[in-house]
Design a protein around this motif. Sequence first.
Motif, PDB file in Angstrom:
ATOM      1  N   MET A  79      53.730  39.348  45.020  1.00 33.56           N
ATOM      2  CA  MET A  79      52.315  39.000  45.123  1.00 33.56           C
ATOM      3  C   MET A  79      51.796  38.748  43.711  1.00 33.56           C
ATOM      4  O   MET A  79      52.033  39.567  42.811  1.00 33.56           O
ATOM      5  N   LEU A  80      51.093  37.650  43.519  1.00 37.86           N
ATOM      6  CA  LEU A  80      50.406  37.397  42.257  1.00 37.86           C
ATOM      7  C   LEU A  80      48.946  37.793  42.413  1.00 37.86           C
ATOM      8  O   LEU A  80      48.265  37.334  43.335  1.00 37.86           O
ATOM      9  N   SER A  81      48.467  38.634  41.515  1.00 41.46           N
ATOM     10  CA  SER A  81      47.078  39.099  41.567  1.00 41.46           C
ATOM     11  C   SER A  81      46.259  38.367  40.518  1.00 41.46           C
ATOM     12  O   SER A  81      46.549  38.465  39.311  1.00 41.46           O
ATOM     13  N   ALA A  82      45.243  37.619  40.958  1.00 39.11           N
ATOM     14  CA  ALA A  82      44.455  36.800  40.037  1.00 39.11           C
ATOM     15  C   ALA A  82      42.977  36.869  40.399  1.00 39.11           C
ATOM     16  O   ALA A  82      42.618  36.907  41.581  1.00 39.11           O
ATOM     17  N   ASP A  83      42.132  36.884  39.361  1.00 32.68           N
ATOM     18  CA  ASP A  83      40.685  36.797  39.573  1.00 32.68           C
ATOM     19  C   ASP A  83      40.348  35.353  39.925  1.00 32.68           C
ATOM     20  O   ASP A  83      40.405  34.471  39.062  1.00 32.68           O
ATOM     21  N   MET A  93      52.226  30.586  52.947  1.00 33.88           N
ATOM     22  CA  MET A  93      51.699  31.418  51.874  1.00 33.88           C
ATOM     23  C   MET A  93      50.638  32.349  52.420  1.00 33.88           C
ATOM     24  O   MET A  93      49.759  31.940  53.159  1.00 33.88           O
ATOM     25  N   ARG A  94      50.754  33.629  52.064  1.00 30.67           N
ATOM     26  CA  ARG A  94      49.783  34.626  52.513  1.00 30.67           C
ATOM     27  C   ARG A  94      48.671  34.783  51.476  1.00 30.67           C
ATOM     28  O   ARG A  94      48.907  34.683  50.276  1.00 30.67           O
ATOM     29  N   LEU A  95      47.490  35.081  51.966  1.00 26.58           N
ATOM     30  CA  LEU A  95      46.330  35.268  51.107  1.00 26.58           C
ATOM     31  C   LEU A  95      45.731  36.635  51.385  1.00 26.58           C
ATOM     32  O   LEU A  95      45.411  36.969  52.536  1.00 26.58           O
ATOM     33  N   SER A  96      45.583  37.441  50.337  1.00 21.85           N
ATOM     34  CA  SER A  96      45.041  38.787  50.465  1.00 21.85           C
ATOM     35  C   SER A  96      43.939  38.997  49.442  1.00 21.85           C
ATOM     36  O   SER A  96      43.726  38.167  48.556  1.00 21.85           O
ATOM     37  N   LEU A  97      43.241  40.130  49.548  1.00 22.18           N
ATOM     38  CA  LEU A  97      42.062  40.373  48.716  1.00 22.18           C
ATOM     39  C   LEU A  97      42.130  41.791  48.149  1.00 22.18           C
ATOM     40  O   LEU A  97      42.415  42.745  48.867  1.00 22.18           O
ATOM     41  N   LEU A  98      41.865  41.899  46.844  1.00 23.69           N
ATOM     42  CA  LEU A  98      41.750  43.190  46.167  1.00 23.69           C
ATOM     43  C   LEU A  98      40.299  43.400  45.764  1.00 23.69           C
ATOM     44  O   LEU A  98      39.719  42.564  45.072  1.00 23.69           O
ATOM     45  N   ASP A  99      39.730  44.511  46.186  1.00 25.82           N
ATOM     46  CA  ASP A  99      38.329  44.811  45.885  1.00 25.82           C
ATOM     47  C   ASP A  99      38.261  46.068  45.027  1.00 25.82           C
ATOM     48  O   ASP A  99      38.865  47.095  45.360  1.00 25.82           O
ATOM     49  N   ARG A 100      37.517  46.008  43.925  1.00 22.58           N
ATOM     50  CA  ARG A 100      37.444  47.138  42.994  1.00 22.58           C
ATOM     51  C   ARG A 100      36.172  47.971  43.160  1.00 22.58           C
ATOM     52  O   ARG A 100      35.894  48.838  42.328  1.00 22.58           O
ATOM     53  N   LEU A 107      49.234  35.471  47.404  1.00 22.03           N
ATOM     54  CA  LEU A 107      48.205  35.598  46.380  1.00 22.03           C
ATOM     55  C   LEU A 107      47.290  36.754  46.746  1.00 22.03           C
ATOM     56  O   LEU A 107      46.761  36.815  47.860  1.00 22.03           O
ATOM     57  N   LEU A 108      47.090  37.675  45.796  1.00 15.13           N
ATOM     58  CA  LEU A 108      46.156  38.780  45.957  1.00 15.13           C
ATOM     59  C   LEU A 108      44.946  38.468  45.078  1.00 15.13           C
ATOM     60  O   LEU A 108      44.954  38.724  43.881  1.00 15.13           O
ATOM     61  N   ALA A 109      43.921  37.885  45.680  1.00 12.17           N
ATOM     62  CA  ALA A 109      42.739  37.467  44.924  1.00 12.17           C
ATOM     63  C   ALA A 109      41.881  38.687  44.588  1.00 12.17           C
ATOM     64  O   ALA A 109      41.691  39.573  45.426  1.00 12.17           O
ATOM     65  N   SER A 110      41.341  38.704  43.370  1.00 14.76           N
ATOM     66  CA  SER A 110      40.636  39.901  42.926  1.00 14.76           C
ATOM     67  C   SER A 110      39.332  39.586  42.195  1.00 14.76           C
ATOM     68  O   SER A 110      38.898  40.364  41.355  1.00 14.76           O
ATOM     69  N   GLY A 111      38.733  38.454  42.489  1.00 16.92           N
ATOM     70  CA  GLY A 111      37.515  38.076  41.793  1.00 16.92           C
ATOM     71  C   GLY A 111      36.320  38.947  42.147  1.00 16.92           C
ATOM     72  O   GLY A 111      36.241  39.529  43.237  1.00 16.92           O
ATOM     73  N   SER A 112      35.381  39.045  41.223  1.00 18.77           N
ATOM     74  CA  SER A 112      34.117  39.736  41.489  1.00 18.77           C
ATOM     75  C   SER A 112      33.023  39.083  40.658  1.00 18.77           C
ATOM     76  O   SER A 112      33.286  38.443  39.642  1.00 18.77           O
ATOM     77  N   THR A 113      31.791  39.253  41.112  1.00 23.43           N
ATOM     78  CA  THR A 113      30.635  38.732  40.396  1.00 23.43           C
ATOM     79  C   THR A 113      29.411  39.532  40.792  1.00 23.43           C
ATOM     80  O   THR A 113      29.445  40.298  41.778  1.00 23.43           O
ATOM     81  N   TYR A 114      28.315  39.376  40.042  1.00 23.54           N
ATOM     82  CA  TYR A 114      27.111  40.161  40.333  1.00 23.54           C
ATOM     83  C   TYR A 114      26.492  39.784  41.672  1.00 23.54           C
ATOM     84  O   TYR A 114      26.094  40.652  42.455  1.00 23.54           O
ATOM     85  N   ASP A 115      26.412  38.514  41.957  1.00 25.06           N
ATOM     86  CA  ASP A 115      25.736  38.011  43.151  1.00 25.06           C
ATOM     87  C   ASP A 115      26.629  38.223  44.381  1.00 25.06           C
ATOM     88  O   ASP A 115      27.647  37.553  44.552  1.00 25.06           O
ATOM     89  N   ARG A 116      26.229  39.155  45.247  1.00 22.28           N
ATOM     90  CA  ARG A 116      27.053  39.477  46.417  1.00 22.28           C
ATOM     91  C   ARG A 116      27.197  38.282  47.355  1.00 22.28           C
ATOM     92  O   ARG A 116      28.257  38.073  47.943  1.00 22.28           O
TER      93      ARG A 116
END
Length: 322
Positions: free
Chosen positions: A211-215, A1-8, A298-307
């Motif tokens: 690819m499944l994109s999930a936060d 399984m491949r793991l990737s990252l989406l950054d907004r 999986l294309l992970a796309s989570g974000s939060t205030y705390d870097r």
Amino acid sequence: MRLSLLDRSRTRIGEPESAALPHSVERARLAELAGYQRFWVAEHHAVPGIASGSPAVLLGAIGASTERIRLGTGGIMLPNHRPLLVAEQALMLASLFPGRVDLGLGRSLGFTEPVRRALGRLDVSPEEFAAEIAQVRAHLEGTAEITARPAADAPVPVHLLATGRGLDLAAQRGLPVVIGGPVLRSAELPARLAAYRRAFRPHRGSAPHIMLSADVLVADTDAEARELAVPEAWSMLESRRTGAFGPLEPVARIRERDLGARDRERLEQQVAAAWTGSEQTVARDIGQLLERTGTEELLASGSTYDRHALADSDRRLAAILG
């Protein structure tokens, strides 16, 4: 399984909007060190909470700061552009960073009607979108009436961001697909993906790829991870009320607000839409999702205030699934 990252390229209260862009570059560097397969960036116009309006420009900076990780657009919103220009941008990136570039295409228009007017397009039909995808592909493959430059040494993979009818289009055109949002928790998802695989018509040797994109956000405990999801959830909740998708705010500032019972309920519902938890919880939940769908990536796309918390979450996720 491949793991990737989406950054907004999310902006944050108390910081210049421009600070979001070097943070995206730094996040890509860390993602490469952690072993992520791809790093994708998004396209949003005139949105106060997102600094990335030009994925190709941002990927140029990210590519120059990394060595191996694949670079992609999640996505370029094709109705906002002429197909030739999209192909030229992809070919330029592929020439600068050979073998590393993916082109993810989406159909979304501007966030509000004034933005859509400024971009010059208020609507796009499924038929128009399909025709423009074909034009981009023809330019990339050198089969169009004119030849886009610079000519690519190797094909630039095209991916389709899709839900509903988009899955049918991807299957008909032999395209890899990216799917996300509420549909990920739908009982119908495995059947939809199975239909995509059955209907897939290969193009130049292509094969079905999903690819499944999930936060996704990971922390020491489930409760801590849920708190990391609060800033994004609050921004989404506010956008539905005000029409403006705003910068991320600290969790404490959001929790201090005098919210009514209905707003508190909506906030918690939005938080629950993300995939959050400790390493054990995320490994279980995401593992079950991937097993249920037979998904390759999986294309992970989570974000939060705390870097710092976000960087830690990215690292933990890579250790779990990478």
